[in-house]
Write a protein that holds these residues in place. Structure first.
Motif, PDB file in Angstrom:
ATOM      1  N   ALA A 223       0.754  -1.163  -0.113  1.00 36.96           N
ATOM      2  CA  ALA A 223      -0.106  -0.080  -0.120  1.00 36.96           C
ATOM      3  C   ALA A 223       0.970   1.306  -0.048  1.00 36.96           C
ATOM      4  CB  ALA A 223      -0.883  -0.139   1.143  1.00 36.96           C
ATOM      5  N   ASP A 224       1.915   1.212   0.771  1.00 36.76           N
ATOM      6  CA  ASP A 224       2.665   2.362   0.802  1.00 36.76           C
ATOM      7  C   ASP A 224       4.265   1.753   0.364  1.00 36.76           C
ATOM      8  OD1 ASP A 224       1.117   4.294   1.833  1.00 36.76           O
ATOM      9  OD2 ASP A 224       0.920   3.149   3.711  1.00 36.76           O
ATOM     10  N   GLU A 225       4.971   2.676  -0.459  1.00 37.40           N
ATOM     11  CA  GLU A 225       6.264   2.263  -0.761  1.00 37.40           C
ATOM     12  C   GLU A 225       7.317   2.128   0.379  1.00 37.40           C
ATOM     13  OE1 GLU A 225       5.195   6.118  -1.978  1.00 37.40           O
ATOM     14  OE2 GLU A 225       4.291   4.706  -2.695  1.00 37.40           O
ATOM     15  N   GLU A 226       7.034   2.812   1.423  1.00 36.66           N
ATOM     16  CA  GLU A 226       7.708   2.829   2.728  1.00 36.66           C
ATOM     17  C   GLU A 226       7.957   1.510   3.322  1.00 36.66           C
ATOM     18  OE1 GLU A 226       5.223   5.308   2.698  1.00 36.66           O
ATOM     19  OE2 GLU A 226       6.371   6.778   1.753  1.00 36.66           O
ATOM     20  N   ASP A 227       6.904   0.697   2.879  1.00 35.16           N
ATOM     21  CA  ASP A 227       6.567  -0.664   3.548  1.00 35.16           C
ATOM     22  C   ASP A 227       7.562  -1.656   2.876  1.00 35.16           C
ATOM     23  OD1 ASP A 227       5.335  -0.032   5.826  1.00 35.16           O
ATOM     24  OD2 ASP A 227       3.213  -0.294   4.669  1.00 35.16           O
ATOM     25  N   PHE A 228       8.089  -1.189   1.857  1.00 32.62           N
ATOM     26  CA  PHE A 228       9.090  -2.246   0.986  1.00 32.62           C
ATOM     27  C   PHE A 228      10.235  -2.690   1.995  1.00 32.62           C
ATOM     28  CE2 PHE A 228       7.393  -1.265  -3.237  1.00 32.62           C
ATOM     29  CZ  PHE A 228       7.172  -2.389  -3.700  1.00 32.62           C
ATOM     30  N   ALA A 229      10.868  -1.947   2.680  1.00 32.29           N
ATOM     31  CA  ALA A 229      12.018  -2.512   3.508  1.00 32.29           C
ATOM     32  C   ALA A 229      11.588  -3.316   4.639  1.00 32.29           C
ATOM     33  CB  ALA A 229      12.862  -1.197   4.297  1.00 32.29           C
ATOM     34  N   GLY A 230      10.298  -3.070   5.253  1.00 28.09           N
ATOM     35  CA  GLY A 230       9.806  -3.907   6.245  1.00 28.09           C
ATOM     36  C   GLY A 230       9.245  -5.171   5.639  1.00 28.09           C
ATOM     37  N   ALA A 231       8.810  -5.285   4.422  1.00 25.91           N
ATOM     38  CA  ALA A 231       8.197  -6.474   3.749  1.00 25.91           C
ATOM     39  C   ALA A 231       9.572  -7.204   3.318  1.00 25.91           C
ATOM     40  CB  ALA A 231       7.661  -6.153   2.370  1.00 25.91           C
ATOM     41  N   ASN A 232      10.673  -6.775   2.823  1.00 27.39           N
ATOM     42  CA  ASN A 232      11.870  -7.561   2.451  1.00 27.39           C
ATOM     43  C   ASN A 232      12.589  -8.076   3.742  1.00 27.39           C
ATOM     44  OD1 ASN A 232      11.872  -7.002  -0.332  1.00 27.39           O
ATOM     45  ND2 ASN A 232      13.078  -5.143  -0.044  1.00 27.39           N
ATOM     46  N   GLU A 233      12.281  -7.307   4.859  1.00 25.60           N
ATOM     47  CA  GLU A 233      12.763  -8.024   6.162  1.00 25.60           C
ATOM     48  C   GLU A 233      12.444  -9.281   6.644  1.00 25.60           C
ATOM     49  OE1 GLU A 233      12.150  -6.911  10.863  1.00 25.60           O
ATOM     50  OE2 GLU A 233      12.878  -5.345   9.576  1.00 25.60           O
ATOM     51  N   GLU A 234      11.103  -9.151   6.444  1.00 24.52           N
ATOM     52  CA  GLU A 234      10.052 -10.727   6.633  1.00 24.52           C
ATOM     53  C   GLU A 234      10.439 -11.783   5.412  1.00 24.52           C
ATOM     54  OE1 GLU A 234       8.062 -13.450   8.725  1.00 24.52           O
ATOM     55  OE2 GLU A 234       8.870 -11.672   9.491  1.00 24.52           O
ATOM     56  N   TRP A 235      10.428 -11.048   4.214  1.00 28.82           N
ATOM     57  CA  TRP A 235      10.616 -11.939   3.161  1.00 28.82           C
ATOM     58  C   TRP A 235      11.724 -12.884   3.219  1.00 28.82           C
ATOM     59  CZ3 TRP A 235       7.237 -12.893  -1.092  1.00 28.82           C
ATOM     60  CH2 TRP A 235       7.661 -13.623  -2.054  1.00 28.82           C
ATOM     61  N   LEU A 236      12.923 -12.108   3.683  1.00 28.41           N
ATOM     62  CA  LEU A 236      14.325 -12.901   3.709  1.00 28.41           C
ATOM     63  C   LEU A 236      14.059 -14.270   4.781  1.00 28.41           C
ATOM     64  CD1 LEU A 236      16.615  -9.967   3.114  1.00 28.41           C
ATOM     65  CD2 LEU A 236      16.324 -11.888   1.697  1.00 28.41           C
ATOM     66  N   LYS A 237      13.501 -13.762   5.648  1.00 28.15           N
ATOM     67  CA  LYS A 237      13.233 -14.911   6.660  1.00 28.15           C
ATOM     68  C   LYS A 237      12.534 -16.186   6.232  1.00 28.15           C
ATOM     69  CE  LYS A 237      12.383 -11.880  10.808  1.00 28.15           C
ATOM     70  NZ  LYS A 237      11.375 -11.298  11.729  1.00 28.15           N
ATOM     71  N   TRP A 238      11.550 -16.150   5.112  1.00 32.81           N
ATOM     72  CA  TRP A 238      10.879 -17.059   4.333  1.00 32.81           C
ATOM     73  C   TRP A 238      11.857 -17.601   3.101  1.00 32.81           C
ATOM     74  CZ3 TRP A 238       5.956 -19.120   5.484  1.00 32.81           C
ATOM     75  CH2 TRP A 238       5.581 -18.424   6.673  1.00 32.81           C
ATOM     76  N   PHE A 239      12.454 -16.952   2.508  1.00 31.04           N
ATOM     77  CA  PHE A 239      13.322 -17.076   1.540  1.00 31.04           C
ATOM     78  C   PHE A 239      14.893 -16.805   1.969  1.00 31.04           C
ATOM     79  CE2 PHE A 239       9.069 -16.300  -0.189  1.00 31.04           C
ATOM     80  CZ  PHE A 239       8.853 -17.566  -0.743  1.00 31.04           C
ATOM     81  N   PRO A 240      15.519 -17.324   2.523  1.00 32.64           N
ATOM     82  CA  PRO A 240      16.795 -16.803   2.899  1.00 32.64           C
ATOM     83  C   PRO A 240      17.957 -17.110   1.804  1.00 32.64           C
ATOM     84  CG  PRO A 240      16.577 -18.837   4.344  1.00 32.64           C
ATOM     85  CD  PRO A 240      15.165 -18.521   3.560  1.00 32.64           C
ATOM     86  N   ARG A 241      17.621 -18.268   1.030  1.00 26.27           N
ATOM     87  CA  ARG A 241      18.651 -18.640  -0.067  1.00 26.27           C
ATOM     88  C   ARG A 241      17.885 -18.871  -1.171  1.00 26.27           C
ATOM     89  NH1 ARG A 241      20.609 -22.020   4.121  1.00 26.27           N
ATOM     90  NH2 ARG A 241      19.457 -23.726   3.249  1.00 26.27           N
ATOM     91  N   ASN A 242      18.137 -18.664  -2.483  1.00 30.15           N
ATOM     92  CA  ASN A 242      17.653 -18.916  -3.776  1.00 30.15           C
ATOM     93  C   ASN A 242      16.186 -18.636  -3.584  1.00 30.15           C
ATOM     94  OD1 ASN A 242      19.839 -20.186  -4.713  1.00 30.15           O
ATOM     95  ND2 ASN A 242      19.215 -21.920  -3.500  1.00 30.15           N
ATOM     96  N   PRO A 243      15.827 -17.276  -3.453  1.00 30.61           N
ATOM     97  CA  PRO A 243      14.373 -16.729  -3.494  1.00 30.61           C
ATOM     98  C   PRO A 243      13.785 -16.744  -4.941  1.00 30.61           C
ATOM     99  CG  PRO A 243      16.006 -14.896  -3.376  1.00 30.61           C
ATOM    100  CD  PRO A 243      16.686 -15.835  -3.213  1.00 30.61           C
TER     101      PRO A 243
END
Length: 171
Positions: free
Chosen positions: A126-146
């Motif tokens: 919804a807000d481009e400011e949230d990309f950093a936080g979204a990436n933070e959680e994303w990397l927990k789910w896909f730490p390698r070979n996302p």
């Protein structure tokens, strides 16, 4: 066509049916080349429940949660809905990305796939400011070979919803 050369279907290994279907062929009765129509059976997929919750996750009326076709599972944009309450998870974008991925995981599991087979994802915030936080959680789910991923901004405001994720995975 490879490097400007047109290959006959017989030039391709018979073991790769998907590749063979995409080559041009010339019927014996014609001098024109044509591409055979590519058709794949479609199978609608839906999560029956979101583990570990025993609550039934209802299929949306206007679209399929996922379709299985051409050895892939196409998961529609998935909201951070808590299956116990049926409401959008409140909190930071990280919590919403986590819930989206839990929901997608259940949908993929129902289709006989899983997040480890993800090949592409679309992350809509919804807000481009949230990309950093979204990436933070994303990397927990896909730490390698996302999976390959693209991002976009939500075109419509939905109350409390900060993110939606769509995904394509191998079946």
């Amino acid at each position: 066509m490879v490097d400007g050369h047109l290959f006959e279907p017989s030039d391709v290994s018979r073991s790769d049916a998907m590749t063979q279907r995409s080559f041009l062929s010339k019927p014996a009765s014609s001098s024109k080349w044509h591409r055979p129509e590519l058709t794949y059976p479609r199978q609608v997929q839906a999560a029956k429940s979101l583990k570990p919750y025993p609550v039934v996750f209802h299929k949306p009326a206007s679209y399929s949660q996922a379709l299985k076709a051409a050895a892939l599972v196409f998961v529609s944009g998935t909201a951070p809905i808590d299956p116990l309450t049926g409401q959008v998870v409140k909190g930071p974008v990280q919590a919403q990305v986590e819930q989206c991925l839990r929901n997608i995981s259940a949908i993929l599991e129902a289709a006989g796939s899983g997040l480890e087979k993800a090949v592409s994802a679309t992350l809509i915030v919804a807000d481009e400011e949230d990309f950093a936080g979204a990436n933070e959680e994303w990397l927990k789910w896909f730490p390698r070979n996302p999976p390959a991923r693209q991002g976009a901004k939500m075109p419509v405001r939905i109350p409390d919803m900060k993110v939606s994720i769509a995904m394509i995975a191998e079946a």
